[in-house]
Write a protein that holds these residues in place. Structure first.
Motif, PDB file in Angstrom:
ATOM      1  N   GLY A 224      51.989 -14.389 -27.576  1.00  0.00           N
ATOM      2  CA  GLY A 224      52.144 -15.505 -28.511  1.00  0.00           C
ATOM      3  C   GLY A 224      53.568 -16.017 -28.547  1.00  0.00           C
ATOM      4  O   GLY A 224      54.129 -16.382 -27.513  1.00  0.00           O
ATOM      5  N   GLY A 225      54.165 -16.028 -29.729  1.00  0.00           N
ATOM      6  CA  GLY A 225      55.571 -16.400 -29.866  1.00  0.00           C
ATOM      7  C   GLY A 225      56.437 -15.181 -29.629  1.00  0.00           C
ATOM      8  O   GLY A 225      57.010 -14.606 -30.558  1.00  0.00           O
ATOM      9  N   GLY A 226      56.520 -14.756 -28.361  1.00  0.00           N
ATOM     10  CA  GLY A 226      57.256 -13.540 -28.014  1.00  0.00           C
ATOM     11  C   GLY A 226      58.682 -13.586 -28.519  1.00  0.00           C
ATOM     12  O   GLY A 226      59.395 -14.558 -28.283  1.00  0.00           O
ATOM     13  N   ASP A 227      59.116 -12.525 -29.201  1.00  0.00           N
ATOM     14  CA  ASP A 227      60.440 -12.544 -29.832  1.00  0.00           C
ATOM     15  C   ASP A 227      61.333 -11.412 -29.348  1.00  0.00           C
ATOM     16  O   ASP A 227      62.236 -11.621 -28.556  1.00  0.00           O
ATOM     17  N   GLY A 228      61.107 -10.183 -29.820  1.00  0.00           N
ATOM     18  CA  GLY A 228      61.995  -9.086 -29.478  1.00  0.00           C
ATOM     19  C   GLY A 228      61.384  -8.076 -28.532  1.00  0.00           C
ATOM     20  O   GLY A 228      60.159  -7.986 -28.404  1.00  0.00           O
ATOM     21  N   ILE A 229      62.246  -7.297 -27.855  1.00  0.00           N
ATOM     22  CA  ILE A 229      61.823  -6.226 -26.950  1.00  0.00           C
ATOM     23  C   ILE A 229      62.650  -4.985 -27.261  1.00  0.00           C
ATOM     24  O   ILE A 229      63.867  -5.076 -27.469  1.00  0.00           O
ATOM     25  N   ALA A 230      61.999  -3.839 -27.298  1.00  0.00           N
ATOM     26  CA  ALA A 230      62.713  -2.576 -27.492  1.00  0.00           C
ATOM     27  C   ALA A 230      61.987  -1.482 -26.724  1.00  0.00           C
ATOM     28  O   ALA A 230      60.774  -1.545 -26.527  1.00  0.00           O
ATOM     29  N   LEU A 231      62.730  -0.461 -26.306  1.00  0.00           N
ATOM     30  CA  LEU A 231      62.159   0.663 -25.576  1.00  0.00           C
ATOM     31  C   LEU A 231      62.222   1.914 -26.433  1.00  0.00           C
ATOM     32  O   LEU A 231      63.302   2.292 -26.925  1.00  0.00           O
ATOM     33  N   GLY A 232      61.072   2.571 -26.631  1.00  0.00           N
ATOM     34  CA  GLY A 232      61.021   3.795 -27.414  1.00  0.00           C
ATOM     35  C   GLY A 232      61.212   5.032 -26.564  1.00  0.00           C
ATOM     36  O   GLY A 232      61.070   4.997 -25.337  1.00  0.00           O
ATOM     37  N   ALA A 233      61.520   6.151 -27.231  1.00  0.00           N
ATOM     38  CA  ALA A 233      61.660   7.420 -26.529  1.00  0.00           C
ATOM     39  C   ALA A 233      60.337   7.889 -25.938  1.00  0.00           C
ATOM     40  O   ALA A 233      60.316   8.750 -25.060  1.00  0.00           O
ATOM     41  N   ASN A 234      59.246   7.308 -26.409  1.00  0.00           N
ATOM     42  CA  ASN A 234      57.920   7.631 -25.878  1.00  0.00           C
ATOM     43  C   ASN A 234      57.609   6.883 -24.586  1.00  0.00           C
ATOM     44  O   ASN A 234      56.482   6.888 -24.109  1.00  0.00           O
ATOM     45  N   TYR A 242      56.390 -13.271 -33.036  1.00  0.00           N
ATOM     46  CA  TYR A 242      56.861 -13.905 -34.271  1.00  0.00           C
ATOM     47  C   TYR A 242      55.750 -14.701 -34.951  1.00  0.00           C
ATOM     48  O   TYR A 242      55.588 -14.654 -36.169  1.00  0.00           O
ATOM     49  N   ASN A 243      54.979 -15.425 -34.173  1.00  0.00           N
ATOM     50  CA  ASN A 243      53.980 -16.334 -34.746  1.00  0.00           C
ATOM     51  C   ASN A 243      52.836 -15.607 -35.436  1.00  0.00           C
ATOM     52  O   ASN A 243      52.385 -16.011 -36.511  1.00  0.00           O
ATOM     53  N   SER A 244      52.353 -14.521 -34.832  1.00  0.00           N
ATOM     54  CA  SER A 244      51.206 -13.817 -35.401  1.00  0.00           C
ATOM     55  C   SER A 244      51.603 -12.659 -36.309  1.00  0.00           C
ATOM     56  O   SER A 244      50.747 -12.077 -36.985  1.00  0.00           O
ATOM     57  N   GLY A 245      52.886 -12.297 -36.318  1.00  0.00           N
ATOM     58  CA  GLY A 245      53.330 -11.183 -37.131  1.00  0.00           C
ATOM     59  C   GLY A 245      52.855  -9.845 -36.603  1.00  0.00           C
ATOM     60  O   GLY A 245      52.644  -8.906 -37.369  1.00  0.00           O
ATOM     61  N   LYS A 246      52.710  -9.733 -35.277  1.00  0.00           N
ATOM     62  CA  LYS A 246      52.216  -8.506 -34.665  1.00  0.00           C
ATOM     63  C   LYS A 246      53.278  -7.882 -33.759  1.00  0.00           C
ATOM     64  O   LYS A 246      54.187  -8.555 -33.274  1.00  0.00           O
ATOM     65  N   VAL A 247      53.119  -6.573 -33.540  1.00  0.00           N
ATOM     66  CA  VAL A 247      53.966  -5.846 -32.602  1.00  0.00           C
ATOM     67  C   VAL A 247      53.059  -5.131 -31.606  1.00  0.00           C
ATOM     68  O   VAL A 247      52.125  -4.422 -32.002  1.00  0.00           O
ATOM     69  N   PHE A 248      53.327  -5.323 -30.323  1.00  0.00           N
ATOM     70  CA  PHE A 248      52.531  -4.733 -29.256  1.00  0.00           C
ATOM     71  C   PHE A 248      53.366  -3.698 -28.499  1.00  0.00           C
ATOM     72  O   PHE A 248      54.600  -3.692 -28.566  1.00  0.00           O
ATOM     73  N   SER A 249      52.672  -2.846 -27.741  1.00  0.00           N
ATOM     74  CA  SER A 249      53.363  -1.922 -26.845  1.00  0.00           C
ATOM     75  C   SER A 249      52.818  -2.103 -25.440  1.00  0.00           C
ATOM     76  O   SER A 249      51.675  -2.518 -25.242  1.00  0.00           O
ATOM     77  N   LYS A 257      48.858  -2.744 -25.983  1.00  0.00           N
ATOM     78  CA  LYS A 257      48.159  -2.254 -27.170  1.00  0.00           C
ATOM     79  C   LYS A 257      48.777  -2.840 -28.422  1.00  0.00           C
ATOM     80  O   LYS A 257      50.005  -2.937 -28.531  1.00  0.00           O
ATOM     81  N   LEU A 258      47.930  -3.253 -29.365  1.00  0.00           N
ATOM     82  CA  LEU A 258      48.413  -3.713 -30.656  1.00  0.00           C
ATOM     83  C   LEU A 258      48.858  -2.504 -31.468  1.00  0.00           C
ATOM     84  O   LEU A 258      48.080  -1.595 -31.705  1.00  0.00           O
ATOM     85  N   GLU A 259      50.118  -2.496 -31.893  1.00  0.00           N
ATOM     86  CA  GLU A 259      50.666  -1.362 -32.636  1.00  0.00           C
ATOM     87  C   GLU A 259      50.717  -1.612 -34.137  1.00  0.00           C
ATOM     88  O   GLU A 259      50.422  -0.735 -34.933  1.00  0.00           O
ATOM     89  N   MET A 260      51.122  -2.819 -34.530  1.00  0.00           N
ATOM     90  CA  MET A 260      51.268  -3.149 -35.943  1.00  0.00           C
ATOM     91  C   MET A 260      50.938  -4.619 -36.146  1.00  0.00           C
ATOM     92  O   MET A 260      51.129  -5.442 -35.245  1.00  0.00           O
ATOM     93  N   GLU A 261      50.466  -4.944 -37.332  1.00  0.00           N
ATOM     94  CA  GLU A 261      50.219  -6.331 -37.679  1.00  0.00           C
ATOM     95  C   GLU A 261      50.407  -6.497 -39.179  1.00  0.00           C
ATOM     96  O   GLU A 261      50.669  -5.540 -39.900  1.00  0.00           O
ATOM     97  N   GLY A 262      50.302  -7.729 -39.655  1.00  0.00           N
ATOM     98  CA  GLY A 262      50.450  -7.985 -41.079  1.00  0.00           C
ATOM     99  C   GLY A 262      51.825  -8.472 -41.483  1.00  0.00           C
ATOM    100  O   GLY A 262      52.066  -8.750 -42.662  1.00  0.00           O
ATOM    101  N   PHE A 263      52.746  -8.589 -40.526  1.00  0.00           N
ATOM    102  CA  PHE A 263      54.048  -9.169 -40.838  1.00  0.00           C
ATOM    103  C   PHE A 263      53.909 -10.687 -40.946  1.00  0.00           C
ATOM    104  O   PHE A 263      53.057 -11.294 -40.301  1.00  0.00           O
ATOM    105  N   ASP A 282      61.377  -8.778 -40.593  1.00  0.00           N
ATOM    106  CA  ASP A 282      60.376  -9.806 -40.898  1.00  0.00           C
ATOM    107  C   ASP A 282      61.132 -10.960 -41.546  1.00  0.00           C
ATOM    108  O   ASP A 282      61.524 -10.890 -42.715  1.00  0.00           O
ATOM    109  N   MET A 283      61.355 -12.017 -40.784  1.00  0.00           N
ATOM    110  CA  MET A 283      62.222 -13.084 -41.233  1.00  0.00           C
ATOM    111  C   MET A 283      61.728 -13.740 -42.516  1.00  0.00           C
ATOM    112  O   MET A 283      62.468 -13.889 -43.497  1.00  0.00           O
ATOM    113  N   LYS A 284      60.466 -14.133 -42.529  1.00  0.00           N
ATOM    114  CA  LYS A 284      59.940 -14.852 -43.692  1.00  0.00           C
ATOM    115  C   LYS A 284      59.807 -13.958 -44.917  1.00  0.00           C
ATOM    116  O   LYS A 284      59.975 -14.420 -46.055  1.00  0.00           O
TER     117      LYS A 284
END
Length: 294
Positions: A224-234, A242-249, A257-263, A282-284
């Motif tokens: 979607g509105g791709g925003d940030g990227i981060a790498l986990g120890a896993n 940004y647009n859907s308020g979701k975080v994927f892995s 995989k959808l990891e979190m939503e509701g932002f 969560d900017m808004k």
């Protein structure tokens, strides 16, 4: 198709294998959500467990932007102020770097800042400087210009490289050179200094950019509105929408995989230095959320 999938698996496997495990905020930290920010856009953690948060303030209003810091005790305080629309953050040594609208700022340990590169230093006048990512050696800083980010066609995006010692800015790649460069946003670099991963806000595509030959490889889509990227120890890459308020892995197995939503608006995510906690501004909503990774 199978050969392409195998190649993409190899790319992801190589990238996540370069993760450096460092000490930082303990995974048992009690803080889960910190509230009260004004349009928080980006987060970055230092080795002492402090979390820096850029706050845009009112969009388009110069001088009301700032950077706050959340200490290991979960308490928040002002770190630097008087900026315009600060977004992406990066730490190199003792200095914090900020993508501030159309310029790059260097902030010292005392919170006082100077301009590293103003808009005249760029090969083309930047429109929407967004994310920052240093190389492992601490010599360069990469910055995305999302261009006309709110035009889903995206016609002016670019990625630049700033020499930290001099503030000189070079073009890495732009829309004129490759039409797939639409509105680049989140950046992540491996420790070789040869591979830059970026997500495009306009297309929702995740790319690997080979910096030696400027060759793009599509890794995944649907952000979607791709925003940030981060790498986990896993050994998973995390990508915020940004647009859907979701975080994927994205795993080594090439699985999204959808990891979190509701932002309301998941912006430029980060991780603690040990890679065990994902940090989501969560900017808004005006919040920063902790998510323990497994």
């Amino acid at each position: 198709m199978r050969e392409e999938r195998v190649m993409r698996k190899a790319v992801i496997g190589s990238l996540v294998g370069s993760l450096l495990m460092m000490s930082g905020l303990a995974s048992g930290h009690e803080v889960q959500v910190v509230k009260g920010f004004k349009n928080p856009e980006s987060v970055v953690a230092d080795k002492a467990g402090n979390i820096y948060v850029s706050e845009i303030g009112e969009f388009g209003k110069d001088g009301d932007g700032q950077v706050s810091v959340i200490g290991p005790d979960g308490k928040r305080k002002l770190f630097a102020q008087g900026m315009d629309d600060p977004k992406g953050l990066a730490l190199v040594g003792d200095d914090l770097y900020v993508a501030d609208k159309d310029r790059i700022l260097r902030v010292g340990k005392d919170g006082k800042w100077t301009v590293l590169a103003d808009k005249t230093a760029f090969p083309a006048v930047p429109q929407f400087l967004n994310d920052l990512e240093p190389d492992f050696a601490g010599k360069y800083l990469y910055v995305s210009d999302s261009g006309d980010i709110f035009n889903q066609g995206g016609t002016t995006g670019a990625i630049y490289r700033v020499i930290l010692e001099t503030g000189k800015v070079d073009t890495v790649i732009n829309h004129q050179q490759d039409a797939r460069i639409k509105a680049p946003n989140g950046l992540w670099m491996d420790d070789t200094g040869e591979t830059l991963i970026y997500v495009d806000y306009a297309s929702g595509l995740l790319y690997k950019l080979d910096l030696l030959n400027r060759h793009l490889i599509e890794l995944a889509s649907g952000f979607g509105g791709g925003d940030g990227i981060a790498l986990g120890a896993n050994k998973k890459l995390y990508i915020s929408d940004y647009n859907s308020g979701k975080v994927f892995s994205l795993s080594i197995e090439d699985e999204v995989k959808l990891e979190m939503e509701g932002f309301q608006s998941a912006a430029d995510i980060g991780v603690t230095r040990d890679g065990k906690i994902l940090l989501i501004p969560d900017m808004k909503a005006g919040t920063v959320t902790w998510r323990h990774l497994h």
